[in-house]
Design a protein around this motif. Sequence first.
Motif, PDB file in Angstrom:
ATOM      1  N   HIS A  24       0.816  -1.216   0.000  1.00 46.48           N
ATOM      2  CA  HIS A  24       0.000   0.000   0.000  1.00 46.48           C
ATOM      3  C   HIS A  24       0.852   1.269   0.000  1.00 46.48           C
ATOM      4  CE1 HIS A  24      -3.950  -2.000   1.276  1.00 46.48           C
ATOM      5  NE2 HIS A  24      -3.089  -2.941   0.979  1.00 46.48           N
ATOM      6  N   ILE A  25       2.143   1.124  -0.296  1.00 44.39           N
ATOM      7  CA  ILE A  25       3.036   2.283  -0.347  1.00 44.39           C
ATOM      8  C   ILE A  25       3.734   2.285  -1.702  1.00 44.39           C
ATOM      9  CG2 ILE A  25       5.015   3.457   0.678  1.00 44.39           C
ATOM     10  CD1 ILE A  25       4.300   1.972   3.313  1.00 44.39           C
ATOM     11  N   TYR A  26       3.471   3.329  -2.476  1.00 44.80           N
ATOM     12  CA  TYR A  26       4.073   3.448  -3.798  1.00 44.80           C
ATOM     13  C   TYR A  26       5.537   3.867  -3.678  1.00 44.80           C
ATOM     14  CZ  TYR A  26      -0.554   2.845  -5.723  1.00 44.80           C
ATOM     15  OH  TYR A  26      -1.769   2.313  -6.047  1.00 44.80           O
ATOM     16  N   SER A  27       6.305   3.576  -4.692  1.00 47.59           N
ATOM     17  CA  SER A  27       7.750   3.835  -4.657  1.00 47.59           C
ATOM     18  C   SER A  27       8.080   5.327  -4.594  1.00 47.59           C
ATOM     19  CB  SER A  27       8.451   3.177  -5.845  1.00 47.59           C
ATOM     20  OG  SER A  27       7.909   3.634  -7.061  1.00 47.59           O
ATOM     21  N   ASN A  28       7.106   6.193  -4.857  1.00 46.66           N
ATOM     22  CA  ASN A  28       7.328   7.638  -4.712  1.00 46.66           C
ATOM     23  C   ASN A  28       6.912   8.145  -3.329  1.00 46.66           C
ATOM     24  OD1 ASN A  28       4.557   7.460  -4.953  1.00 46.66           O
ATOM     25  ND2 ASN A  28       4.400   8.875  -6.688  1.00 46.66           N
ATOM     26  N   GLY A  29       6.527   7.220  -2.427  1.00 45.84           N
ATOM     27  CA  GLY A  29       6.198   7.587  -1.056  1.00 45.84           C
ATOM     28  C   GLY A  29       4.721   7.817  -0.783  1.00 45.84           C
ATOM     29  N   ILE A  30       3.889   7.789  -1.814  1.00 41.97           N
ATOM     30  CA  ILE A  30       2.448   7.984  -1.620  1.00 41.97           C
ATOM     31  C   ILE A  30       1.866   6.745  -0.938  1.00 41.97           C
ATOM     32  CG2 ILE A  30       0.226   8.227  -2.811  1.00 41.97           C
ATOM     33  CD1 ILE A  30       1.617  10.083  -4.791  1.00 41.97           C
ATOM     34  N   ILE A  31       1.009   7.004   0.045  1.00 45.30           N
ATOM     35  CA  ILE A  31       0.454   5.956   0.892  1.00 45.30           C
ATOM     36  C   ILE A  31      -1.033   5.787   0.604  1.00 45.30           C
ATOM     37  CG2 ILE A  31       0.086   5.209   3.276  1.00 45.30           C
ATOM     38  CD1 ILE A  31       2.321   7.416   3.952  1.00 45.30           C
ATOM     39  N   CYS A  32      -1.435   4.570   0.370  1.00 50.55           N
ATOM     40  CA  CYS A  32      -2.847   4.240   0.195  1.00 50.55           C
ATOM     41  C   CYS A  32      -3.359   3.731   1.543  1.00 50.55           C
ATOM     42  CB  CYS A  32      -3.014   3.175  -0.891  1.00 50.55           C
ATOM     43  SG  CYS A  32      -4.727   2.670  -1.133  1.00 50.55           S
ATOM     44  N   LEU A  33      -3.980   4.620   2.306  1.00 53.50           N
ATOM     45  CA  LEU A  33      -4.492   4.297   3.638  1.00 53.50           C
ATOM     46  C   LEU A  33      -5.771   5.085   3.844  1.00 53.50           C
ATOM     47  CD1 LEU A  33      -4.010   2.926   6.441  1.00 53.50           C
ATOM     48  CD2 LEU A  33      -2.758   5.008   7.084  1.00 53.50           C
ATOM     49  N   ASP A  34      -6.853   4.390   4.176  1.00 53.74           N
ATOM     50  CA  ASP A  34      -8.148   5.065   4.296  1.00 53.74           C
ATOM     51  C   ASP A  34      -8.135   6.195   5.316  1.00 53.74           C
ATOM     52  OD1 ASP A  34      -8.001   3.354   6.471  1.00 53.74           O
ATOM     53  OD2 ASP A  34     -10.039   2.599   6.258  1.00 53.74           O
ATOM     54  N   ARG A  55       5.492  -3.864  -3.846  1.00 56.36           N
ATOM     55  CA  ARG A  55       4.807  -2.586  -4.079  1.00 56.36           C
ATOM     56  C   ARG A  55       3.360  -2.859  -4.516  1.00 56.36           C
ATOM     57  NH1 ARG A  55       7.611   0.937  -1.517  1.00 56.36           N
ATOM     58  NH2 ARG A  55       9.765   1.109  -2.175  1.00 56.36           N
ATOM     59  N   PRO A  56       2.535  -1.809  -4.515  1.00 56.57           N
ATOM     60  CA  PRO A  56       1.161  -1.987  -5.004  1.00 56.57           C
ATOM     61  C   PRO A  56       1.162  -2.384  -6.482  1.00 56.57           C
ATOM     62  CG  PRO A  56       1.404   0.118  -3.866  1.00 56.57           C
ATOM     63  CD  PRO A  56       2.776  -0.452  -4.030  1.00 56.57           C
ATOM     64  N   PRO A  57       0.128  -3.106  -6.921  1.00 58.05           N
ATOM     65  CA  PRO A  57       0.021  -3.428  -8.353  1.00 58.05           C
ATOM     66  C   PRO A  57       0.022  -2.136  -9.181  1.00 58.05           C
ATOM     67  CG  PRO A  57      -1.651  -4.599  -7.084  1.00 58.05           C
ATOM     68  CD  PRO A  57      -0.983  -3.633  -6.144  1.00 58.05           C
ATOM     69  N   GLY A  58       0.758  -2.136 -10.267  1.00 54.28           N
ATOM     70  CA  GLY A  58       0.809  -0.966 -11.150  1.00 54.28           C
ATOM     71  C   GLY A  58       1.647   0.179 -10.620  1.00 54.28           C
ATOM     72  N   ASP A  59       2.556  -0.100  -9.705  1.00 48.90           N
ATOM     73  CA  ASP A  59       3.373   0.955  -9.089  1.00 48.90           C
ATOM     74  C   ASP A  59       4.106   1.807 -10.132  1.00 48.90           C
ATOM     75  OD1 ASP A  59       4.885   2.166  -6.694  1.00 48.90           O
ATOM     76  OD2 ASP A  59       6.530   1.375  -7.916  1.00 48.90           O
ATOM     77  N   ASP A  60       4.806   1.171 -11.060  1.00 49.92           N
ATOM     78  CA  ASP A  60       5.583   1.928 -12.058  1.00 49.92           C
ATOM     79  C   ASP A  60       4.696   2.870 -12.855  1.00 49.92           C
ATOM     80  OD1 ASP A  60       7.946   0.722 -11.298  1.00 49.92           O
ATOM     81  OD2 ASP A  60       7.869  -0.803 -12.868  1.00 49.92           O
ATOM     82  N   ASP A  61       3.562   2.361 -13.314  1.00 46.65           N
ATOM     83  CA  ASP A  61       2.635   3.168 -14.105  1.00 46.65           C
ATOM     84  C   ASP A  61       2.050   4.310 -13.264  1.00 46.65           C
ATOM     85  OD1 ASP A  61       1.283   3.598 -16.635  1.00 46.65           O
ATOM     86  OD2 ASP A  61      -0.556   2.956 -15.602  1.00 46.65           O
ATOM     87  N   PHE A  62       1.648   4.000 -12.039  1.00 47.52           N
ATOM     88  CA  PHE A  62       1.087   5.024 -11.152  1.00 47.52           C
ATOM     89  C   PHE A  62       2.089   6.143 -10.908  1.00 47.52           C
ATOM     90  CE2 PHE A  62       0.662   6.832  -6.908  1.00 47.52           C
ATOM     91  CZ  PHE A  62      -0.643   7.303  -6.934  1.00 47.52           C
ATOM     92  N   VAL A  63       3.312   5.777 -10.559  1.00 46.12           N
ATOM     93  CA  VAL A  63       4.346   6.771 -10.260  1.00 46.12           C
ATOM     94  C   VAL A  63       4.652   7.620 -11.494  1.00 46.12           C
ATOM     95  CG1 VAL A  63       6.777   7.049  -9.628  1.00 46.12           C
ATOM     96  CG2 VAL A  63       5.325   5.459  -8.349  1.00 46.12           C
ATOM     97  N   ARG A  64       4.699   6.992 -12.663  1.00 44.32           N
ATOM     98  CA  ARG A  64       5.012   7.704 -13.901  1.00 44.32           C
ATOM     99  C   ARG A  64       3.883   8.651 -14.312  1.00 44.32           C
ATOM    100  NH1 ARG A  64       6.687   3.683 -16.354  1.00 44.32           N
ATOM    101  NH2 ARG A  64       4.747   2.918 -17.234  1.00 44.32           N
ATOM    102  N   ARG A  65       2.623   8.255 -14.129  1.00 45.46           N
ATOM    103  CA  ARG A  65       1.500   9.017 -14.666  1.00 45.46           C
ATOM    104  C   ARG A  65       0.788   9.934 -13.672  1.00 45.46           C
ATOM    105  NH1 ARG A  65      -0.387   6.606 -19.654  1.00 45.46           N
ATOM    106  NH2 ARG A  65       0.811   4.727 -20.055  1.00 45.46           N
ATOM    107  N   ASN A  66       0.932   9.683 -12.391  1.00 45.15           N
ATOM    108  CA  ASN A  66       0.171  10.466 -11.418  1.00 45.15           C
ATOM    109  C   ASN A  66       0.619  11.920 -11.391  1.00 45.15           C
ATOM    110  OD1 ASN A  66      -1.673  10.875  -9.154  1.00 45.15           O
ATOM    111  ND2 ASN A  66       0.216  11.181  -7.996  1.00 45.15           N
TER     112      ASN A  66
END
Length: 152
Positions: free
Chosen positions: A83-93, A125-136
Amino acid sequence: MLVAKRLQKELVKLNEHTPPGITIVSTENFQEWLMDIEVLDGNPLYQGEKYRLKFVFSGSYPIEPPEVTFVKDATHPIPMHPHIYSNGIICLDLLDRQGWSPVHNVESVCMSLQSMLTGNTKNERPPGDDDFVRRNTQRPRDISFLFHDNSV
């Protein structure tokens, strides 16, 4: 001024008693704080590591959650967690606008993240980490994550 007053109270409380594994690094202003956390339960995934958190407070804190991310530097890695992306963003409710409550504070966020790391058994890492970090392009507090309990 509500923000500064609330954060001053939180800082006084943290200075009087900081929970184990939580360290105040910088609170030079009431817009951004740095905190370090450690996992103290002996989880081999995180043993001996310190992780740096950056809290960014809006003028609407504590009504709105702070923006909290892990920060990587020479001595602090971004923890591996589903639940933690490689750019440090946290997915936590807890950090989501819908999951946040003004009863939460810097201490409860740090302790929740310690607990999240303590319970982790997957070094991934979360599924799709590379894509998320690149596109977010959104700020962490503006991302609408789909939490498991929302999909039921």
